[in-house]
Design an enzyme around this catalytic site. Structure first.
Site, PDB file in Angstrom:
ATOM      1  N   SER A 116     -61.415-108.348  10.796  1.00  0.00           N
ATOM      2  CA  SER A 116     -60.290-107.471   9.556  1.00  0.00           C
ATOM      3  C   SER A 116     -60.760-106.901   8.443  1.00  0.00           C
ATOM      4  CB  SER A 116     -59.846-108.944   8.929  1.00  0.00           C
ATOM      5  OG  SER A 116     -58.834-109.848  10.313  1.00  0.00           O
ATOM      6  N   HIS A 137     -58.327-103.702  16.144  1.00  0.00           N
ATOM      7  CA  HIS A 137     -57.888-104.858  15.038  1.00  0.00           C
ATOM      8  C   HIS A 137     -55.790-105.087  15.706  1.00  0.00           C
ATOM      9  CE1 HIS A 137     -56.197-106.252  10.797  1.00  0.00           C
ATOM     10  NE2 HIS A 137     -57.261-107.066  11.918  1.00  0.00           N
ATOM     11  N   GLU A 149     -54.620-101.472  15.012  1.00  0.00           N
ATOM     12  CA  GLU A 149     -54.931-100.269  14.227  1.00  0.00           C
ATOM     13  C   GLU A 149     -56.307-100.046  15.164  1.00  0.00           C
ATOM     14  OE1 GLU A 149     -54.303-101.581   9.586  1.00  0.00           O
ATOM     15  OE2 GLU A 149     -55.751-102.749  10.339  1.00  0.00           O
ATOM     16  N   ASN A 187     -54.254-104.356   5.642  1.00  0.00           N
ATOM     17  CA  ASN A 187     -54.860-104.871   4.688  1.00  0.00           C
ATOM     18  C   ASN A 187     -55.078-103.543   3.048  1.00  0.00           C
ATOM     19  OD1 ASN A 187     -53.977-107.348   6.221  1.00  0.00           O
ATOM     20  ND2 ASN A 187     -56.234-106.836   6.841  1.00  0.00           N
TER      21      ASN A 187
HETATM   22  P1  NAI Z   1     -60.235-119.017  15.620  1.00  0.00           P
HETATM   23  O1  NAI Z   1     -61.643-119.601  14.508  1.00  0.00           O
HETATM   24  O2  NAI Z   1     -59.312-119.256  15.842  1.00  0.00           O
HETATM   25  O3  NAI Z   1     -61.131-118.181  16.827  1.00  0.00           O
HETATM   26  C1  NAI Z   1     -62.661-117.879  16.702  1.00  0.00           C
HETATM   27  C2  NAI Z   1     -63.728-117.850  17.776  1.00  0.00           C
HETATM   28  O4  NAI Z   1     -64.539-118.009  18.462  1.00  0.00           O
HETATM   29  C3  NAI Z   1     -63.478-119.716  18.350  1.00  0.00           C
HETATM   30  O5  NAI Z   1     -62.490-120.040  19.458  1.00  0.00           O
HETATM   31  C4  NAI Z   1     -65.286-119.913  18.472  1.00  0.00           C
HETATM   32  O6  NAI Z   1     -64.990-121.432  19.243  1.00  0.00           O
HETATM   33  C5  NAI Z   1     -65.631-118.909  18.748  1.00  0.00           C
HETATM   34  N1  NAI Z   1     -66.555-118.199  18.692  1.00  0.00           N
HETATM   35  C6  NAI Z   1     -67.540-118.324  17.719  1.00  0.00           C
HETATM   36  N2  NAI Z   1     -68.416-117.907  17.477  1.00  0.00           N
HETATM   37  C7  NAI Z   1     -68.971-117.538  18.939  1.00  0.00           C
HETATM   38  C8  NAI Z   1     -69.453-117.178  19.611  1.00  0.00           C
HETATM   39  N3  NAI Z   1     -70.926-116.901  19.348  1.00  0.00           N
HETATM   40  N4  NAI Z   1     -69.598-116.489  20.579  1.00  0.00           N
HETATM   41  C9  NAI Z   1     -68.615-117.084  21.554  1.00  0.00           C
HETATM   42  N5  NAI Z   1     -67.244-117.498  20.874  1.00  0.00           N
HETATM   43  C10 NAI Z   1     -67.757-117.943  19.459  1.00  0.00           C
HETATM   44  O7  NAI Z   1     -60.208-117.224  14.464  1.00  0.00           O
HETATM   45  P2  NAI Z   1     -59.480-115.951  14.494  1.00  0.00           P
HETATM   46  O8  NAI Z   1     -58.497-116.817  13.903  1.00  0.00           O
HETATM   47  O9  NAI Z   1     -59.006-116.028  16.366  1.00  0.00           O
HETATM   48  O10 NAI Z   1     -60.064-114.419  14.139  1.00  0.00           O
HETATM   49  C11 NAI Z   1     -61.425-113.734  15.255  1.00  0.00           C
HETATM   50  C12 NAI Z   1     -61.441-112.549  14.492  1.00  0.00           C
HETATM   51  O11 NAI Z   1     -60.279-111.698  14.865  1.00  0.00           O
HETATM   52  C13 NAI Z   1     -62.501-112.447  13.032  1.00  0.00           C
HETATM   53  O12 NAI Z   1     -62.690-111.460  13.414  1.00  0.00           O
HETATM   54  C14 NAI Z   1     -61.028-111.852  12.498  1.00  0.00           C
HETATM   55  O13 NAI Z   1     -61.142-111.799  11.571  1.00  0.00           O
HETATM   56  C15 NAI Z   1     -60.358-111.461  13.445  1.00  0.00           C
HETATM   57  N6  NAI Z   1     -59.057-110.906  12.916  1.00  0.00           N
HETATM   58  C16 NAI Z   1     -57.883-112.563  12.556  1.00  0.00           C
HETATM   59  C17 NAI Z   1     -56.251-112.457  12.635  1.00  0.00           C
HETATM   60  C18 NAI Z   1     -55.689-113.818  12.695  1.00  0.00           C
HETATM   61  O14 NAI Z   1     -54.828-113.881  11.181  1.00  0.00           O
HETATM   62  N7  NAI Z   1     -55.930-114.762  12.272  1.00  0.00           N
HETATM   63  C19 NAI Z   1     -55.911-111.124  12.346  1.00  0.00           C
HETATM   64  C20 NAI Z   1     -56.342-109.474  12.932  1.00  0.00           C
HETATM   65  C21 NAI Z   1     -57.624-110.044  13.144  1.00  0.00           C
END
Ligand code: NAI
Length: 389
Positions: A116, A137, A149, A187
């Site tokens: 993001s 995205h 996006e 954003n």
């Molecule tokens: P989250 O915390 O729910 O999930 C992240 C996952 O990645 C976790 O299950 C974790 O165990 C895993 N992980 C961490 N390090 C790792 C590694 N080295 N190798 C493999 N798996 C690993 O996070 P979320 O919210 O799903 O966000 C993920 C990405 O998406 C971030 O870059 C965030 O900026 C982006 N994003 C998030 C949004 C939201 O509303 N939550 C919306 C759009 C983008």
């Protein structure tokens, strides 16, 4: 098509569902087995609910589930045509994962990030073949939000951009192509919805309920800014604002509000903590807004013109096309109308004079009118049609 998803949290599991529903063979990888178990259980629950709602039948559920396998080694993604990374928002960790991934996948595999806030150029730089890297995205929840996006970095090749757009369109999403700049489209353009509402509150012009009432009843927004910040989480929303502000070299237009910082520091995060701008505890009574139509109109106009100014400036700086900017806000954050179409409807002259009025009142750079609005006004043009009738 074989799709590898890295990170099985909120976003990764949602993206896996989208790709599997469209018939792709998906491998969902996470370092944390617990995350994979949760993703699997969550999908079972979502698909069962869709059956109850009559949207899919059991065969369809089995088909979607059969398209996803849950893996605990990055090597398992070796046969992917496309990988989408959705792990923790940390550049160093993402770079490490990307460079390891590149050693396993084939030459023509597209390596995408769902980040993001990080620049796609910085992530692409970790690859031997940076031209295969792109930002894809999604919005939360990925299966429900129509917008995606697509962000080419300066290194990204045209064919990787074309293939990414084609794939995401096949997944029945609306694609908006954005330049690799802070906040991409949504954003960035959405910042004044929160920022100007907070400023209006800080000036003492109205309380939270009245500001929300104004945006909902006059503007037709589904949620008011304070309801929405409580929904997103004040900590999350504050961090996005602060990141965008810093990334724009402290442009005052994106300056975060102390009110939100204090709410965040106090743990008043919104719905998830039971208290934010509103009280979400059992039996709590929602405060009544002041239903003064003149005040409501004034509040709505001020927030709207600041949003329009942001959208106009994004177009002025070629962040995206006018169509994509409007689609991004209606499909990514459910705005009732595209902001540039809204500007046409209100009148470009109205937008310019409203912004100048604010600028003359405050003498703050925050209220500077976009050069594009001034140009259109001077030339008697609108965003979507040549001449004002
Ligand atoms: P989250 O915390 O729910 O999930 C992240 C996952 O990645 C976790 O299950 C974790 O165990 C895993 N992980 C961490 N390090 C790792 C590694 N080295 N190798 C493999 N798996 C690993 O996070 P979320 O919210 O799903 O966000 C993920 C990405 O998406 C971030 O870059 C965030 O900026 C982006 N994003 C998030 C949004 C939201 O509303 N939550 C919306 C759009 C983008």
């Amino acid at each position: 098509m074989n799709v590898g998803i890295i990170g099985g949290g909120t976003m990764g599991s949602g993206i896996a569902q989208v790709a599997a529903t469209s018939g792709c063979k998906v491998k969902l990888y996470d370092t944390n087995q617990d995350a994979l178990d949760k993703a699997k259980a969550a999908l079972e629950k979502i698909l069962s609910r869709l059956i109850v709602k009559g949207r899919i039948d059991n065969d369809e559920k089995l088909r979607i589930q059969g398209n996803i396998s849950y893996v605990d080694s990055l090597k398992d993604l070796a046969d992917s045509n496309l990988t989408i990374e959705a792990i923790i928002e940390n550049l160093e960790i993402k770079k490490k994962v990307f460079s390891e991934l590149e050693s396993y996948v084939s030459e023509d595999c597209i390596i995408a990030s769902n980040t993001s806030s990080l620049s796609i150029a910085s992530i692409a730089a970790s690859l031997e073949k940076p031209e295969r890297c792109i930002g894809i995205h999604f919005f939360n929840p990925a299966p429900l939000m129509k917008l995606v996006e697509v962000i080419p970095a300066i290194q990204t090749s045209q064919s990787v951009l074309d293939k990414s757009i084609e794939t995401i369109s096949n997944w029945k999403k609306v694609v908006a192509v954005a330049k690799d700049t802070p906040g991409f489209i949504v954003n960035r353009v959405a910042r004044p919805f929160y920022g100007e509402a907070l400023r209006i509150y800080e000036e003492g012009l109205a309380d939270f309920a009245t500001i929300d009432y104004s945006l909902k009843t006059i503007g037709g927004f589904r949620m008011g800014p304070f309801e929405l910040m409580d929904f997103i989480g004040n900590d999350v929303n504050y961090t996005v604002t602060e990141t965008v502000f810093t990334a724009f070299y402290f442009d005052p237009r994106y300056k975060p509000a102390f009110t939100q910082k204090r709410f965040s520091e106090a743990g008043y995060l919104g719905r998830k903590s039971g208290k934010g701008y509103y009280d979400y505890s059992e039996g709590a009574i929602k405060p009544e807004p002041t239903k003064d139509s003149e005040l409501a109109e004034q509040i709505f106009n001020r927030v709207l013109v600041m949003l329009i100014n942001e959208a106009a400036d994004a177009l002025f700086l070629n962040i995206a096309s006018a169509e994509d900017i409007d689609n991004a806000m209606t499909k990514g954050v459910n705005y009732p109308k595209g902001l540039l179409a809204w500007a046409d409807e209100k009148g470009i002259d109205w937008c310019v004079s409203k912004l100048d009025e604010l600028y003359n009142e405050y003498h703050e750079d925050r209220y500077r009118c976009s050069p594009l609005l001034r140009k259109l006004n001077r030339e008697n043009k609108t965003f979507f049609s040549e001449e004002v009738s």
